[in-house]
Design a protein around this motif. Structure first.
Motif, PDB file in Angstrom:
ATOM      1  N   ASP A   1      -6.713   2.089  -5.576  1.00 45.09           N
ATOM      2  CA  ASP A   1      -5.997   0.962  -4.965  1.00 45.09           C
ATOM      3  C   ASP A   1      -5.968   1.078  -3.441  1.00 45.09           C
ATOM      4  O   ASP A   1      -6.154   0.091  -2.737  1.00 45.09           O
ATOM      5  CB  ASP A   1      -4.557   0.883  -5.488  1.00 45.09           C
ATOM      6  N   ARG A   2      -5.740   2.296  -2.930  1.00 44.95           N
ATOM      7  CA  ARG A   2      -5.718   2.489  -1.481  1.00 44.95           C
ATOM      8  C   ARG A   2      -7.087   2.202  -0.866  1.00 44.95           C
ATOM      9  O   ARG A   2      -7.185   1.568   0.190  1.00 44.95           O
ATOM     10  CB  ARG A   2      -5.280   3.922  -1.131  1.00 44.95           C
ATOM     11  N   VAL A   3      -8.140   2.663  -1.516  1.00 49.37           N
ATOM     12  CA  VAL A   3      -9.502   2.441  -1.018  1.00 49.37           C
ATOM     13  C   VAL A   3      -9.817   0.947  -0.998  1.00 49.37           C
ATOM     14  O   VAL A   3     -10.350   0.432  -0.013  1.00 49.37           O
ATOM     15  CB  VAL A   3     -10.524   3.216  -1.875  1.00 49.37           C
ATOM     16  N   VAL A   4      -9.468   0.257  -2.064  1.00 45.92           N
ATOM     17  CA  VAL A   4      -9.726  -1.190  -2.144  1.00 45.92           C
ATOM     18  C   VAL A   4      -8.941  -1.928  -1.067  1.00 45.92           C
ATOM     19  O   VAL A   4      -9.493  -2.787  -0.367  1.00 45.92           O
ATOM     20  CB  VAL A   4      -9.384  -1.728  -3.549  1.00 45.92           C
ATOM     21  N   GLN A   5      -7.673  -1.597  -0.917  1.00 46.41           N
ATOM     22  CA  GLN A   5      -6.869  -2.295   0.082  1.00 46.41           C
ATOM     23  C   GLN A   5      -7.392  -2.045   1.486  1.00 46.41           C
ATOM     24  O   GLN A   5      -7.463  -2.960   2.305  1.00 46.41           O
ATOM     25  CB  GLN A   5      -5.394  -1.880  -0.025  1.00 46.41           C
TER      26      GLN A   5
END
Length: 99
Positions: free
Chosen positions: A34-38
């Motif tokens: 999720d952090r990478v995508v955001q």
């Protein structure tokens, strides 16, 4: 996959789902994915020119992969940082035993 306009990217569920699918292959947790995508979406929204050209999907994938590697490096440094004191304590105990 046709990419939405930069203003719409942060809300596009198809883009987010595709990026999550890619990110899960590089990181070991859903939170990290999720952090990478955001982070990827934020950068693309701020710099849409990064996706100019004929190879937009490849550019998007390369950006996501770079952030996934950053995430893994950060995780590794946190783990080694938390493991170091225990290692240091062990080596100090051994030094004391040999004296």
């Amino acid at each position: 996959m046709p990419l939405p306009k930069p203003a719409e990217m942060s809300q596009d569920p198809d883009l987010r789902a595709t990026l999550l699918k890619w990110a899960r292959k590089f990181v070991d947790s859903e939170a990290a994915a999720d952090r990478v995508v955001q982070r990827t979406i934020n950068v693309i929204c701020d710099n849409p020119e990064l996706l100019d050209g004929a190879h937009m999907n490849e550019a998007l994938f390369a950006l996501l992969r770079r952030y996934a590697f950053d995430e893994n490096d950060l995780r590794a440094s946190r783990q080694s940082g938390s493991a170091s004191p225990a290692f240091d304590d062990t080596s100090n105990k051994e030094d004391l035993q040999t004296e």
